[in-house]
Design a protein around this motif. Sequence first.
Motif, PDB file in Angstrom:
ATOM      1  N   THR A  61      41.433 135.811  31.917  1.00  0.00           N
ATOM      2  CA  THR A  61      42.595 136.490  32.489  1.00  0.00           C
ATOM      3  C   THR A  61      42.320 137.974  32.687  1.00  0.00           C
ATOM      4  O   THR A  61      42.712 138.562  33.695  1.00  0.00           O
ATOM      5  CB  THR A  61      43.819 136.297  31.573  1.00  0.00           C
ATOM      6  OG1 THR A  61      44.055 134.901  31.399  1.00  0.00           O
ATOM      7  CG2 THR A  61      45.059 136.919  32.186  1.00  0.00           C
ATOM      8  N   SER A  62      41.629 138.585  31.725  1.00  0.00           N
ATOM      9  CA  SER A  62      41.295 140.005  31.837  1.00  0.00           C
ATOM     10  C   SER A  62      40.355 140.252  33.012  1.00  0.00           C
ATOM     11  O   SER A  62      40.520 141.217  33.770  1.00  0.00           O
ATOM     12  CB  SER A  62      40.644 140.497  30.539  1.00  0.00           C
ATOM     13  OG  SER A  62      41.537 140.378  29.448  1.00  0.00           O
ATOM     14  N   GLY A  63      39.346 139.376  33.183  1.00  0.00           N
ATOM     15  CA  GLY A  63      38.432 139.512  34.312  1.00  0.00           C
ATOM     16  C   GLY A  63      39.144 139.384  35.644  1.00  0.00           C
ATOM     17  O   GLY A  63      38.897 140.151  36.581  1.00  0.00           O
ATOM     18  N   ALA A  64      40.055 138.407  35.742  1.00  0.00           N
ATOM     19  CA  ALA A  64      40.825 138.232  36.978  1.00  0.00           C
ATOM     20  C   ALA A  64      41.723 139.443  37.221  1.00  0.00           C
ATOM     21  O   ALA A  64      41.873 139.900  38.364  1.00  0.00           O
ATOM     22  CB  ALA A  64      41.670 136.963  36.876  1.00  0.00           C
ATOM     23  N   ALA A  65      42.321 139.977  36.151  1.00  0.00           N
ATOM     24  CA  ALA A  65      43.192 141.153  36.286  1.00  0.00           C
ATOM     25  C   ALA A  65      42.414 142.340  36.842  1.00  0.00           C
ATOM     26  O   ALA A  65      42.904 143.055  37.732  1.00  0.00           O
ATOM     27  CB  ALA A  65      43.815 141.500  34.936  1.00  0.00           C
ATOM     28  N   LEU A 221      35.527 133.442  32.233  1.00  0.00           N
ATOM     29  CA  LEU A 221      35.487 134.715  32.946  1.00  0.00           C
ATOM     30  C   LEU A 221      34.941 134.543  34.354  1.00  0.00           C
ATOM     31  O   LEU A 221      35.502 135.060  35.330  1.00  0.00           O
ATOM     32  CB  LEU A 221      34.629 135.713  32.165  1.00  0.00           C
ATOM     33  CG  LEU A 221      34.373 137.074  32.815  1.00  0.00           C
ATOM     34  CD1 LEU A 221      35.681 137.831  32.992  1.00  0.00           C
ATOM     35  CD2 LEU A 221      33.404 137.891  31.978  1.00  0.00           C
ATOM     36  N   ALA A 222      33.853 133.789  34.481  1.00  0.00           N
ATOM     37  CA  ALA A 222      33.261 133.552  35.798  1.00  0.00           C
ATOM     38  C   ALA A 222      34.240 132.827  36.715  1.00  0.00           C
ATOM     39  O   ALA A 222      34.419 133.188  37.889  1.00  0.00           O
ATOM     40  CB  ALA A 222      31.970 132.746  35.652  1.00  0.00           C
ATOM     41  N   GLY A 223      34.903 131.783  36.175  1.00  0.00           N
ATOM     42  CA  GLY A 223      35.885 131.049  36.970  1.00  0.00           C
ATOM     43  C   GLY A 223      37.064 131.915  37.367  1.00  0.00           C
ATOM     44  O   GLY A 223      37.560 131.836  38.500  1.00  0.00           O
ATOM     45  N   PHE A 226      36.034 134.434  40.168  1.00  0.00           N
ATOM     46  CA  PHE A 226      35.848 133.712  41.428  1.00  0.00           C
ATOM     47  C   PHE A 226      37.199 133.302  42.025  1.00  0.00           C
ATOM     48  O   PHE A 226      37.433 133.429  43.230  1.00  0.00           O
ATOM     49  CB  PHE A 226      34.972 132.481  41.195  1.00  0.00           C
ATOM     50  CG  PHE A 226      34.748 131.653  42.423  1.00  0.00           C
ATOM     51  CD1 PHE A 226      34.010 132.133  43.486  1.00  0.00           C
ATOM     52  CD2 PHE A 226      35.289 130.375  42.515  1.00  0.00           C
ATOM     53  CE1 PHE A 226      33.808 131.370  44.626  1.00  0.00           C
ATOM     54  CE2 PHE A 226      35.100 129.601  43.649  1.00  0.00           C
ATOM     55  CZ  PHE A 226      34.349 130.102  44.710  1.00  0.00           C
ATOM     56  N   GLY A 227      38.112 132.823  41.171  1.00  0.00           N
ATOM     57  CA  GLY A 227      39.437 132.423  41.649  1.00  0.00           C
ATOM     58  C   GLY A 227      40.223 133.590  42.205  1.00  0.00           C
ATOM     59  O   GLY A 227      40.912 133.462  43.228  1.00  0.00           O
ATOM     60  N   ALA A 228      40.139 134.754  41.556  1.00  0.00           N
ATOM     61  CA  ALA A 228      40.848 135.936  42.037  1.00  0.00           C
ATOM     62  C   ALA A 228      40.345 136.356  43.415  1.00  0.00           C
ATOM     63  O   ALA A 228      41.122 136.673  44.323  1.00  0.00           O
ATOM     64  CB  ALA A 228      40.683 137.085  41.042  1.00  0.00           C
TER      65      ALA A 228
END
Length: 261
Positions: A61-65, A221-223, A226-228
């Motif tokens: 969640t932090s990576g996507a944020a 984190l990788a997923g 990539f999703g973001a």
Amino acid sequence: MPDISLTTLVFLCLAAAAAGWIDAVVGGGGLLLLPALLLGLPNVQAAQILGTNKAVAIVGTSGAAVTYVRKAPVQVKAAVRIGLAALAGSMGGAFFAAGISSDVLRPVIMVVLLGVAAFVMLRPAFGTATDEERRTVSRTRRVAAIVLVGGGIGFYDGLFGPGTGTFLVLALTAVLHLDLVTASATAKIVNVCTNGGALAMFAYQGTVMWQLAALMAVFNLAGGMFGARMALRKGSEFVRGVLLVVVLSLVAKLAFDQWTG
């Protein structure tokens, strides 16, 4: 960390990556990650499963944020205010979780989600707010976002959990008139706070399998990142479609849990 076969470890890491992707696009990654942990680790206590799930989810969640903040029109100030309320709410929910039966909550959540799915399908314009609508959001709505979206959904995340990211996206879209991409981006910041509050409580109770969580978190984190990026590239219509799939899948899972329970 318990003894885990290589096959199970690969399965859990792939599930973490897929959950990170789902969570980044529209929320609801726990719909996949929690069942995967329960299936892969059938002899591990539920508290350790929940704690490990939060330790994995907060990284993705932090990576996507971070990805969203760098590339999307995120309302950072609103997200931080709502996030602080969500952090407090999630800690409170985690504190009371032991005394609440999920059997009581599942039917209520299923009804709410079915209503949400019907609303999204019958309102094609949902999640496509105009600039004028976003500019004219009242102070009352902003306060409601902090109290209800932050505190309320944060409490739910600590208490029960499944679909928190999805609820955040829907609530931010409805209350603050955000488009679905901006709502997904803002929800990620809030979701970091809800995960952080719940994780702090689980860590205090010593129910996190840190070694397993660290490995799964890399894939999550990788997923998530990539999703973001995919959500930013494809826009609100793509997010809307994924939203419907996740909501209906969540209803199916909750119904299955209720029936088998």
